[in-house]
Design a protein around this motif. Structure first.
Motif, PDB file in Angstrom:
ATOM      1  N   ASP A 168       0.857  -1.180   0.000  1.00 15.19           N
ATOM      2  CA  ASP A 168       0.000   0.000   0.000  1.00 15.19           C
ATOM      3  C   ASP A 168       0.896   1.234   0.000  1.00 15.19           C
ATOM      4  OD1 ASP A 168      -1.955   1.912   0.313  1.00 15.19           O
ATOM      5  OD2 ASP A 168      -2.904   0.937   2.034  1.00 15.19           O
ATOM      6  N   ILE A 197       0.602   4.594   0.265  1.00 14.13           N
ATOM      7  CA  ILE A 197      -0.454   5.480   0.757  1.00 14.13           C
ATOM      8  C   ILE A 197      -0.448   6.817   0.035  1.00 14.13           C
ATOM      9  CG2 ILE A 197      -1.320   6.677   2.817  1.00 14.13           C
ATOM     10  CD1 ILE A 197      -0.093   4.266   4.415  1.00 14.13           C
ATOM     11  N   ASP A 198       0.700   7.441  -0.146  1.00 15.14           N
ATOM     12  CA  ASP A 198       0.760   8.749  -0.799  1.00 15.14           C
ATOM     13  C   ASP A 198       0.285   8.695  -2.252  1.00 15.14           C
ATOM     14  OD1 ASP A 198       1.706   9.819   1.543  1.00 15.14           O
ATOM     15  OD2 ASP A 198       3.805   9.887   0.896  1.00 15.14           O
ATOM     16  N   ARG A 253      -1.996   6.462  -3.228  1.00 13.95           N
ATOM     17  CA  ARG A 253      -3.336   5.848  -3.194  1.00 13.95           C
ATOM     18  C   ARG A 253      -3.389   4.647  -4.129  1.00 13.95           C
ATOM     19  NH1 ARG A 253      -5.591  11.630  -3.181  1.00 13.95           N
ATOM     20  NH2 ARG A 253      -5.940  11.951  -0.968  1.00 13.95           N
TER      21      ARG A 253
END
Length: 92
Positions: A67, A69-70, A72
């Motif tokens: 993942d 995250i930054d 997505r």
């Protein structure tokens, strides 16, 4: 089959769910990511993510669902494409 050709799944995974990792390479969509054009960059070298899950491919290779995250994005990566990073103090 030579020893150096053994499936990596004969050993333990390099990473575990929750591990913080960094991409060693820029990765483009090879057609396996829904909603992303083929050839579009999905991860850049140096992006940081967390291992969510571990699967296998052809019962020979571990594939780590990372993942980022930054970005997505959750991207399937091989261990050789990742570098493990230390977790911040006070986390496990």
């Amino acid at each position: 089959m030579r020893d150096d050709e053994r499936p990596e799944t004969w050993g333990e995974p390099v990473f575990s769910p929750g591990d913080k990792v960094q991409s060693r390479f820029t990765v483009k969509n090879d057609g396996t990511m829904w909603g992303v054009e083929i050839g579009e960059i999905v991860v850049r070298k140096g992006d940081i993510g967390y291992v969510r899950d571990i699967g296998t491919y052809l019962q020979e290779y571990y594939i780590y669902a990372v993942d980022f995250i930054d970005r997505r994005a959750i991207v399937g990566m091989r261990a050789r494409e990742l570098v493990g990073l230390p977790m911040p103090e006070g986390t496990s």
